[in-house]
Design an enzyme around this catalytic site. Structure first.
Site, PDB file in Angstrom:
ATOM      1  N   THR A   1       0.883  -1.194   0.000  1.00 35.74           N
ATOM      2  CA  THR A   1       0.000   0.000   0.000  1.00 35.74           C
ATOM      3  C   THR A   1       0.916   1.239   0.000  1.00 35.74           C
ATOM      4  O   THR A   1       1.335   1.680  -1.050  1.00 35.74           O
ATOM      5  CB  THR A   1      -0.973   0.010   1.199  1.00 35.74           C
ATOM      6  OG1 THR A   1      -0.242  -0.129   2.415  1.00 35.74           O
ATOM      7  CG2 THR A   1      -1.988  -1.091   1.074  1.00 35.74           C
TER       8      THR A   1
ATOM      9  N   LYS B   1       3.830  -6.840   4.025  1.00 34.79           N
ATOM     10  CA  LYS B   1       3.624  -5.440   3.710  1.00 34.79           C
ATOM     11  C   LYS B   1       3.441  -4.699   5.021  1.00 34.79           C
ATOM     12  O   LYS B   1       2.977  -5.254   6.027  1.00 34.79           O
ATOM     13  CB  LYS B   1       2.415  -5.216   2.813  1.00 34.79           C
ATOM     14  CG  LYS B   1       1.121  -5.518   3.493  1.00 34.79           C
ATOM     15  CD  LYS B   1       0.040  -4.442   3.398  1.00 34.79           C
ATOM     16  CE  LYS B   1       0.468  -3.085   3.807  1.00 34.79           C
ATOM     17  NZ  LYS B   1      -0.670  -2.247   4.299  1.00 34.79           N
TER      18      LYS B   1
ATOM     19  N   THR C   1      -1.790  -1.321   8.464  1.00 33.77           N
ATOM     20  CA  THR C   1      -1.856  -2.776   8.494  1.00 33.77           C
ATOM     21  C   THR C   1      -0.517  -3.437   8.228  1.00 33.77           C
ATOM     22  O   THR C   1       0.248  -2.982   7.414  1.00 33.77           O
ATOM     23  CB  THR C   1      -2.874  -3.255   7.446  1.00 33.77           C
ATOM     24  OG1 THR C   1      -4.163  -2.911   7.924  1.00 33.77           O
ATOM     25  CG2 THR C   1      -2.793  -4.755   7.235  1.00 33.77           C
TER      26      THR C   1
ATOM     27  N   GLU D   1       6.513   5.062   7.290  1.00 35.93           N
ATOM     28  CA  GLU D   1       5.990   6.003   6.292  1.00 35.93           C
ATOM     29  C   GLU D   1       6.760   7.320   6.323  1.00 35.93           C
ATOM     30  O   GLU D   1       6.772   8.021   7.330  1.00 35.93           O
ATOM     31  CB  GLU D   1       4.507   6.239   6.539  1.00 35.93           C
ATOM     32  CG  GLU D   1       3.680   5.049   6.070  1.00 35.93           C
ATOM     33  CD  GLU D   1       2.215   5.148   6.472  1.00 35.93           C
ATOM     34  OE1 GLU D   1       1.893   5.991   7.311  1.00 35.93           O
ATOM     35  OE2 GLU D   1       1.420   4.373   5.922  1.00 35.93           O
TER      36      GLU D   1
ATOM     37  N   ASN E   1       0.131  10.700   5.310  1.00 34.43           N
ATOM     38  CA  ASN E   1      -1.046  10.371   6.100  1.00 34.43           C
ATOM     39  C   ASN E   1      -2.153  11.400   6.027  1.00 34.43           C
ATOM     40  O   ASN E   1      -3.298  11.105   6.347  1.00 34.43           O
ATOM     41  CB  ASN E   1      -0.646  10.083   7.533  1.00 34.43           C
ATOM     42  CG  ASN E   1      -0.020   8.724   7.639  1.00 34.43           C
ATOM     43  OD1 ASN E   1      -0.689   7.725   7.425  1.00 34.43           O
ATOM     44  ND2 ASN E   1       1.277   8.673   7.891  1.00 34.43           N
TER      45      ASN E   1
END
Lengths: 400, 400
Positions: free
Chosen positions: A155, A181, A192, A271, A395
């Site tokens: 993702t 992932k 996730t 991230e 985000n």
């Protein structure tokens, strides 16, 4: 004694396993977004799931498969995985979607037995069933395309996460391959984590779940990916026993190696992250306290932003330890950036020269921050990353 | 019955209290960085401190004053406050610095009795004693400059936080004034919260601490500023009894009003924040669970970044509730952005029109996100803010 040899092939590396990724149009353009793992023979499937109260529909479905066996495992030869949509908080309809997809798979491919699925992506949106069903005809069940499968489950991941080993042990040779992932590893993040492991080792049905839990605690749970997590977190370990080989010590070592490598990949791929930081808490009163403190460090916003700013801000480190609720004292605490000690048992060593050295360490891509509590003997190492502008950007924009 | 009238004057508004801010050169330029609160007569001082194991030297000093009384309060007529340096993790030397400063104050101003101090700023650096001592001669003990004092205690605050009321009750009239500092209200943040309240109400010595704790739980603790906190967090309530008036109901109401206003100011001034968000959790099994869930929302990075992105991402809201460890179920949960319901007892109402309305609400400067758990009767409201680029910027640069 045993030896590990690196293999290519990821999730499809072990004998008798196949995998592929296809583009069903869930992601924009022609990116892979549907993956499958197929085994010629039925596998024992060991599993761990999120503790989130709102577990996603595919998890509810898989738990039902386990419940039906009256054991803690189930048997299957096919796992379907989609990205872009979590199928969570989708109620009865979401579960019916999974049932329908599994039924369709079985009808379309009679060799598929007792399939289940995992999903990752946006919460609260029904699956695009038609697109997913349409993709089924693209499946080549005998594809050995683990790399494509690993791409399909991404993702916000910035790189593909897979690994495989061949393991030589006294009783013979087995293989283990895996993909995962996960990128938003920031606890208390809800991004996730999905992890799939396929092995031809002949794990006894009664042992797999315990081995999996043990490895999980020392790997993924050290990167703040744990029970306090997303609606979709899933780890599945498939064992088709094709090698007929099982050596508990060798297998649990290999399993831990596989999961450790993937966990570090997730931490590196936090991230928007630029740096991988190991937070080592040493000489705590007990293991739980060491873990609590290490994880407090790896999840502190102020520590993470200081790391982004390449600032050896040891005061924030100390304060986070003090706030973590564990037993500690100023007089026995010492703090290190790699090998540079900045605070030693109540004495501030952070003069100009020390700061200069520590600042150099902060510029590295990978570093270790150690807090020696000096009051016990137990240690824990947690992994984390910096928090910078890109985390905010990713985000704030996620759904668009 | 009682009435509240707003007053100017902040911390020096109540009769017999004086305050000022001076520039000692701790901050750059001629900014105020040293504040004091002085009372003509000795006050009872009620207090709450951080639970951080590494409490700062000024807190250790103040706790020693309390311990010496063998009660839970102490008496004083002078509080010194400095910003820019927390005097935390500074060991024995840090405590000696406080002792020296207090001794110097008493020698220089014989009317000062049993003084103490509070500090806020960078951790692990010794106080610039000479600069602070030099500033003492700038003190005009009879200054009514509450506003300057409130400016002097600011660190990353973007505005000054003060309030005062005159309260009319059956037994007469009393005044209460206050100031606070705090901006990094992001739990698990470690940014210091200091709050000083001065009243001429005649609070009984045995009642003040309980009233203070009660108000704290419903105000500052609702903005994630609580025990799990910085090395320096301090709330002091000074009562000089000059009005000779005390009405428990009126006083506790006024105290809560004062602290609520200041707590909201801190939430609004979250470092780099643009929005003030109330997170209301309704109909939880019990108060603790309502609080736990509301605070999980106000401290979730993914919720905070979604708010920054003005994205009505109700999936992240739901998932955070699910991960918070409280009792809840998909079938009884409902989620609202202000009055717009996006998810109702298992049904997703988030169609195009609903999303458009919710997105409009997300553009507001102040909004309320409500999660109705639908399984009990208890509620809690937590306050939080968005997390955007400026938060990263402020905290990556803090020490420079």
């Amino acid at each position: 004694m045993f030896k590990l040899f690196s293999l290519s092939g990821g999730i499809s590396a072990a004998d008798g396993f196949f995998a592929d990724g296809v583009a069903a149009g869930l992601k924009n353009g022609s990116k892979y977004d549907i993956a499958f793992i197929y085994s010629e023979t039925l596998c024992d499937v060991f599993s761990c799931f999120t503790n989130n109260k709102f577990d996603a529909a595919p998890i509810k479905y898989t738990k039902r498969l386990i419940a039906a066996t009256k054991t803690d495992i189930f048997q299957s030869n096919f796992i379907l995985i989609n990205s872009k949509n979590a199928n969570a908080l989708t109620g009865k309809g979401g579960l019916e979607d999974v049932e329908m997809l599994m039924q369709t798979l079985k009808e379309q491919y009679p060799q598929i037995k007792n399939p289940t699925m995992s999903s990752t992506g946006v919460i609260g949106v029904r699956l695009p069933i038609a697109k997913i069903v349409a993709s089924f005809e693209l499946f080549d069940l005998y594809a050995k395309e683990g790399h494509k499968a690993a791409q399909a489950i991404m993702t916000t991941d910035s790189f593909c996460k897979e690994i495989a080993f061949e393991v030589e042990c006294k009783s013979g040779t087995f293989k283990i391959g895996a993909m995962c992932k996960g990128a938003g590893m920031i606890h208390p993040s809800l991004a996730t984590m999905l992890c799939f492991i396929a092995t031809d080792a002949a794990i006894p049905a009664g042992e797999g779940n315990e081995l999996l839990r043990k490895a999980l605690n020392e790997t993924f749970n050290a990167i703040s990916v744990d029970g306090d997590m997303s609606t979709n977190d899933t780890v599945l370990l498939l064992s088709n026993k094709k090698s007929n080989v099982y050596d508990k010590e060798a297998f649990s070592f290999a399993l831990k190696e596989v999961m450790h490598k993937l966990a570090i990949d997730i931490a590196k791929d936090g991230e928007g992250a630029n740096k991988l930081v190991a937070f080592e808490v040493k000489n705590a009163l007990n293991k739980d306290e060491a873990k609590k403190a290490a994880r407090a460090l790896s999840s502190s916003l102020l520590v993470k932003t200081a790391i982004f700013g390449e600032d050896p801000n040891w005061g924030r480190i100390a304060s986070t330890i003090g706030a973590s609720g564990i037993e500690c004292s100023e007089e026995s605490l010492s703090i290190y950036f790699n090998e540079i000690c900045v605070y030693h048992k109540g004495n501030i060593l952070f003069d100009e020269e020390c700061e200069k050295k520590a600042a150099q360490i902060m510029k590295k891509k990978e570093l270790c921050i150690t807090c020696d509590l000096g009051i016990g003997t137990e240690s824990f190492r947690a992994y984390g990353c910096d928090l910078g502008y890109n985390y905010v950007k990713i985000n704030a924009d996620y759904r668009s």
